[in-house]
Design an enzyme around this catalytic site. Sequence first.
Site, PDB file in Angstrom:
ATOM      1  N   CYS A   1       8.661   5.944  -7.533  1.00  0.00           N
ATOM      2  CA  CYS A   1       9.812   5.533  -7.944  1.00  0.00           C
ATOM      3  C   CYS A   1      10.589   4.835  -6.820  1.00  0.00           C
ATOM      4  CB  CYS A   1      10.968   6.822  -8.390  1.00  0.00           C
ATOM      5  SG  CYS A   1      12.651   6.339  -8.850  1.00  0.00           S
ATOM      6  N   VAL A   2      11.109   3.366  -7.132  1.00  0.00           N
ATOM      7  CA  VAL A   2      11.749   2.714  -5.991  1.00  0.00           C
ATOM      8  C   VAL A   2      13.045   3.461  -5.475  1.00  0.00           C
ATOM      9  CG1 VAL A   2      12.816   1.282  -7.550  1.00  0.00           C
ATOM     10  CG2 VAL A   2      12.383   0.662  -5.384  1.00  0.00           C
TER      11      VAL A   2
END
Lengths: 103, 130
Positions: free
Chosen positions: B78-79
């Site tokens: 997840c960025v």
Amino acid sequence: MSTLHTVNKSPFERNSLDTCLSLAGNGSTVLLIEDGVAGALKNTTATQSISDAMGKGVKFAVLGEDLSARGLPADRIIDGISVVDYTGFVQLAADHDNVQSWL
Amino acid sequence: MKFAIQINEGPFTHQAADTAYQFTKAALENGHEIFRVFFYHDGVNNGTMYGVPPVDDRNVSALWSELAEKHDLDLVVCVAAAQRRGIMDADEAKRHGKGASNIAPKFRISGLGQLIEAGIQADRLLVFGD
């Protein structure tokens, strides 16, 4: 709709097993993993609530690898709880309609 | 059957990252498909290549990279969770003016939409965390 519930905390540390059991219904299976395997032991404060849930039609399983990692022999497990390996875990996940993790 | 895996816990924290790995491995060995593994919250820490555990201990990140190499797994970090924790690929490192990237082989950085898609596309979504 059948659900596989996974519980990974000891019932002597958190209340996730009790919360899970208050919602698990007939046709569900509760799989005890990681520290949750402590809940599968005979003659503890959690034993009665597991027996009660069994009476309502909830099935129970415990991950054998996590029992062994904690030095807990299978003969200390409550009667009626099946010991599974990771393949058994995968099979349980496939056999139920969904999987609910109690973290 | 198609499984999607979500991991919310880092390696060497407790056991969830290991359980997720063992489940994924067993699922693949039994002929199932892993649609995606999504690393969220502290789980993004599984995606650094700079972890150097003692040689007699398991290297959780490397195990994931090896499994992904063997089975062409989609390992998504997840960025937003990764930015907070300093997990970066080359593009992210450049964009934030950091010296180097540290994302482990076969991992990629993307958004939460990838988790939603995994939940829709897979037959089962399993969450591992603490």
